[in-house]
Design a protein around this motif. Structure first.
Motif, PDB file in Angstrom:
ATOM      1  N   LEU A   1       1.026  -1.247  -0.152  1.00 33.55           N
ATOM      2  CA  LEU A   1      -0.031  -0.011   0.040  1.00 33.55           C
ATOM      3  C   LEU A   1       0.807   1.223  -0.060  1.00 33.55           C
ATOM      4  N   LEU A   2       1.932   1.188   0.868  1.00 35.63           N
ATOM      5  CA  LEU A   2       2.963   2.457   0.676  1.00 35.63           C
ATOM      6  C   LEU A   2       3.522   2.738  -0.382  1.00 35.63           C
ATOM      7  N   GLU A   3       3.947   1.501  -1.150  1.00 37.52           N
ATOM      8  CA  GLU A   3       4.619   1.546  -2.480  1.00 37.52           C
ATOM      9  C   GLU A   3       3.705   2.027  -3.673  1.00 37.52           C
ATOM     10  N   HIS A   4       2.435   1.638  -3.358  1.00 39.97           N
ATOM     11  CA  HIS A   4       1.546   1.824  -4.551  1.00 39.97           C
ATOM     12  C   HIS A   4       0.621   3.419  -4.009  1.00 39.97           C
ATOM     13  N   ALA A   5       1.018   4.070  -3.075  1.00 40.16           N
ATOM     14  CA  ALA A   5      -0.012   5.164  -2.425  1.00 40.16           C
ATOM     15  C   ALA A   5      -0.383   6.101  -3.457  1.00 40.16           C
ATOM     16  N   VAL A   6       0.658   6.523  -4.317  1.00 36.80           N
ATOM     17  CA  VAL A   6       0.411   7.593  -5.189  1.00 36.80           C
ATOM     18  C   VAL A   6      -0.496   7.243  -6.291  1.00 36.80           C
ATOM     19  N   PHE A   7      -0.794   6.111  -6.471  1.00 36.95           N
ATOM     20  CA  PHE A   7      -1.654   5.354  -7.419  1.00 36.95           C
ATOM     21  C   PHE A   7      -3.172   5.302  -6.780  1.00 36.95           C
ATOM     22  N   LEU A   8      -2.907   4.754  -5.469  1.00 40.91           N
ATOM     23  CA  LEU A   8      -4.165   4.171  -4.872  1.00 40.91           C
ATOM     24  C   LEU A   8      -4.808   5.301  -4.376  1.00 40.91           C
ATOM     25  N   VAL A   9      -4.409   6.428  -3.919  1.00 46.58           N
ATOM     26  CA  VAL A   9      -5.085   7.535  -3.129  1.00 46.58           C
ATOM     27  C   VAL A   9      -5.969   8.275  -4.289  1.00 46.58           C
ATOM     28  N   PRO A  10      -5.671   8.635  -5.642  1.00 50.61           N
ATOM     29  CA  PRO A  10      -6.732   9.006  -6.326  1.00 50.61           C
ATOM     30  C   PRO A  10      -7.764   7.977  -6.972  1.00 50.61           C
ATOM     31  N   VAL A  11      -7.254   6.745  -6.840  1.00 48.95           N
ATOM     32  CA  VAL A  11      -8.243   5.866  -7.141  1.00 48.95           C
ATOM     33  C   VAL A  11      -9.370   5.472  -6.365  1.00 48.95           C
ATOM     34  N   CYS A  12      -9.127   5.604  -5.044  1.00 43.82           N
ATOM     35  CA  CYS A  12      -9.976   5.362  -3.829  1.00 43.82           C
ATOM     36  C   CYS A  12     -11.036   6.582  -3.538  1.00 43.82           C
ATOM     37  N   ALA A  13     -10.037   7.759  -3.949  1.00 47.77           N
ATOM     38  CA  ALA A  13     -10.972   9.030  -4.033  1.00 47.77           C
ATOM     39  C   ALA A  13     -12.248   8.972  -4.892  1.00 47.77           C
ATOM     40  N   LEU A  14     -11.719   8.654  -6.308  1.00 47.80           N
ATOM     41  CA  LEU A  14     -12.727   8.350  -7.235  1.00 47.80           C
ATOM     42  C   LEU A  14     -13.702   7.638  -6.918  1.00 47.80           C
ATOM     43  N   LEU A  15     -13.415   6.200  -6.300  1.00 45.85           N
ATOM     44  CA  LEU A  15     -14.345   5.325  -6.032  1.00 45.85           C
ATOM     45  C   LEU A  15     -15.281   5.541  -4.907  1.00 45.85           C
ATOM     46  N   ILE A  16     -14.653   6.379  -4.056  1.00 49.62           N
ATOM     47  CA  ILE A  16     -15.813   6.887  -2.775  1.00 49.62           C
ATOM     48  C   ILE A  16     -16.650   7.811  -3.435  1.00 49.62           C
ATOM     49  N   GLY A  17     -16.048   8.817  -4.368  1.00 48.07           N
ATOM     50  CA  GLY A  17     -16.939  10.019  -4.849  1.00 48.07           C
ATOM     51  C   GLY A  17     -18.124   9.154  -5.814  1.00 48.07           C
ATOM     52  N   CYS A  18     -17.796   8.183  -6.551  1.00 51.60           N
ATOM     53  CA  CYS A  18     -18.806   7.524  -7.324  1.00 51.60           C
ATOM     54  C   CYS A  18     -19.660   6.900  -6.533  1.00 51.60           C
ATOM     55  N   GLY A  19     -19.112   6.214  -5.450  1.00 54.61           N
ATOM     56  CA  GLY A  19     -20.343   5.612  -4.388  1.00 54.61           C
ATOM     57  C   GLY A  19     -21.261   6.595  -3.705  1.00 54.61           C
ATOM     58  N   LEU A  20     -20.630   7.779  -3.142  1.00 57.73           N
ATOM     59  CA  LEU A  20     -21.381   8.758  -2.702  1.00 57.73           C
ATOM     60  C   LEU A  20     -22.469   9.424  -3.641  1.00 57.73           C
ATOM     61  N   MET A  21     -21.974   9.453  -5.029  1.00 53.78           N
ATOM     62  CA  MET A  21     -23.080   9.773  -5.906  1.00 53.78           C
ATOM     63  C   MET A  21     -23.940   8.952  -6.128  1.00 53.78           C
ATOM     64  N   LEU A  22     -23.659   7.713  -6.352  1.00 52.86           N
ATOM     65  CA  LEU A  22     -24.679   6.682  -6.452  1.00 52.86           C
ATOM     66  C   LEU A  22     -25.668   6.657  -5.398  1.00 52.86           C
ATOM     67  N   GLN A  23     -25.094   6.608  -4.120  1.00 53.43           N
ATOM     68  CA  GLN A  23     -26.192   6.490  -2.967  1.00 53.43           C
ATOM     69  C   GLN A  23     -27.116   7.658  -3.011  1.00 53.43           C
ATOM     70  N   LYS A  24     -26.461   8.950  -3.416  1.00 51.06           N
ATOM     71  CA  LYS A  24     -27.122   9.930  -3.334  1.00 51.06           C
ATOM     72  C   LYS A  24     -28.329   9.829  -4.312  1.00 51.06           C
ATOM     73  N   ILE A  25     -28.199   9.473  -5.555  1.00 55.00           N
ATOM     74  CA  ILE A  25     -29.232   9.310  -6.783  1.00 55.00           C
ATOM     75  C   ILE A  25     -29.932   8.151  -6.282  1.00 55.00           C
ATOM     76  N   ARG A  26     -29.814   7.024  -5.695  1.00 55.17           N
ATOM     77  CA  ARG A  26     -30.675   6.329  -5.131  1.00 55.17           C
ATOM     78  C   ARG A  26     -31.516   6.606  -4.225  1.00 55.17           C
ATOM     79  N   ARG A  27     -30.985   7.379  -3.206  1.00 53.29           N
ATOM     80  CA  ARG A  27     -31.768   8.032  -2.185  1.00 53.29           C
ATOM     81  C   ARG A  27     -32.831   9.021  -2.661  1.00 53.29           C
ATOM     82  N   ARG A  28     -32.341   9.833  -3.595  1.00 54.08           N
ATOM     83  CA  ARG A  28     -33.312  10.830  -4.567  1.00 54.08           C
ATOM     84  C   ARG A  28     -34.512   9.988  -5.047  1.00 54.08           C
ATOM     85  N   GLN A  29     -34.083   8.892  -5.547  1.00 52.04           N
ATOM     86  CA  GLN A  29     -34.975   7.962  -6.474  1.00 52.04           C
ATOM     87  C   GLN A  29     -36.255   7.464  -5.209  1.00 52.04           C
ATOM     88  N   TYR A  30     -35.502   7.021  -4.262  1.00 48.56           N
ATOM     89  CA  TYR A  30     -36.409   6.227  -3.172  1.00 48.56           C
ATOM     90  C   TYR A  30     -37.428   7.366  -2.449  1.00 48.56           C
TER      91      TYR A  30
END
Length: 379
Positions: free
Chosen positions: A220-249
């Protein structure tokens, strides 16, 4: 001269005939008896026996010569004369890993004699492998602790390892010599300025000595430069998807609740007009909310806010404040005369009217100052 007289010539002898008596057989008619000569089968049998006897004699002769033959001596392994003993018929060449002197063979250390050759001693070879494995484990575990915990050494002095294994055993010393050769090919080595050899575990080999948690953390330390933006992107997509699903609900669920509110207000309005004006056509909004929402939905204020917005936009519903038992309340009332719902809804309203006739206590009670709903409205 006249020929001599016939009287003077010698008379010719007369042939004497030998008479063959009947009792003496003629020689030409005499035949040997049938048992005098051997038969063909007896002749073949005699030839087979003779062949076996000759083969046995030859084999015995070869065996006797083989056992009585003395093996050739070995050619000297250290000779300075020009004669090539390896090409001589009087001696055999000295085998590999052997020392030959005066025709005798002795195997080097770590090898045992097997016939006229020298084979590697399996016990010594196994001992050398075990010693090399001990040195490998010590060097790799030290390097692994350095990578994971910051302690230990990267380069380990070889003298510290081998000195702990010194023994006054010739076999053990030879096994140690072979282990040093194995370790030299397996680990990284370097010589210091004072001539001390140091050992280091290769990076590929040290991975097998790291704990799993350490390997994951280092990766994880060796690939932190690559993992941080990827994790941030995944978290952002997850939050956006959750927000869309809640709005639909919220949209779907608020419409369902709004339909229930309209049905209840309409039925309550129709029922109140059929009970001689004793019932009230309105319902307190907070009581209606607590009735149709589940306990989990009550903890979500946004859901009921969506229902209130839909009610406010509906021109058929009226919202106004009212004082009940000294507390201000907001009540909702159905304003359309008659039923604008479907036929099925009308039938349901007629059933509720029949219930109101049978139970005149439904509706608003002036004496108790509270709203009494039918069983469908009880909390």
């Amino acid at each position: 001269m006249a020929p001599p007289s016939s009287s003077l010539s010698t008379p010719k002898p007369k042939k004497r005939r030998i008479k063959n008596p009947s009792n003496i057989p003629i020689l030409s008619s005499i035949e040997p008896p049938p048992t005098l000569l051997p038969s063909k089968a007896d002749l073949l049998r005699a030839v087979a026996v003779l062949s076996v006897a000759i083969s046995v004699a030859i084999g015995c002769n070869l065996v006797v010569k083989l056992f009585n033959r003395q093996p050739k001596p070995f050619c000297n392994s250290n000779h300075d004369d020009e004669f090539d003993y390896h090409l001589s018929d009087g001696c055999d060449p000295c085998p590999s890993h052997g020392i030959c002197n005066e025709g005798k063979l002795e195997c080097m250390s770590g090898y045992v004699r097997h016939g006229r050759s020298c084979l590697e001693d399996g016990d010594i070879n196994e001992m050398a492998k075990n010693l090399a494995k001990m040195v490998e484990s010590h060097a790799c575990e030290s390097y692994s602790q350095y990578l994971c915990k910051g302690v230990g050494k990267v380069w380990v002095q070889g003298d510290e390892l081998w000195n702990n294994m010194d023994e006054n055993n010739t076999t053990y010393l030879y096994a140690k010599e072979k282990a040093v050769e194995i370790v030299g090919n397996l680990l990284e080595t370097r010589d210091t300025s004072v001539g001390i050899k140091k050992l280091k575990c290769p990076d590929l080999l040290v991975e097998h000595y790291k704990p799993l948690s350490c390997s994951i953390r280092l990766w994880l330390l060796e690939h932190a430069v690559f993992l941080v933006p990827v994790c941030a992107l995944l978290i952002g997509c997850g939050l956006m998807l959750q927000k869309i699903r809640r709005r639909q609900y919220l949209s779907v669920r608020s419409e369902e609740l709004y339909e229930q509110v309209c049905e209840m207000l309409e039925e309550n309005a129709l029922t109140s007009r059929s009970v001689d004006g004793e019932g009230e056509p309105w319902i307190v909004a907070s009581w209606l909310r607590d009735h149709i929402l589940t306990p989990k939905e009550r903890r979500d204020p946004l859901l009921w806010k969506k229902v209130e917005d839909l009610v406010q936009e509906d021109s058929r519903l009226d919202r106004y404040p009212k004082i009940l038992k000294g507390d201000p309340k907001v009540v909702w009332e159905w304003q359309v005369e008659g039923s604008l719902r479907s036929a099925g809804k009308k039938k349901k309203g007629e059933i509720n009217k029949q219930k109101m006739r049978e139970n005149p206590n439904l509706g608003f009670n002036q004496d108790h100052g509270r709203l009494k709903l039918g069983e469908p409205f009880k909390c």
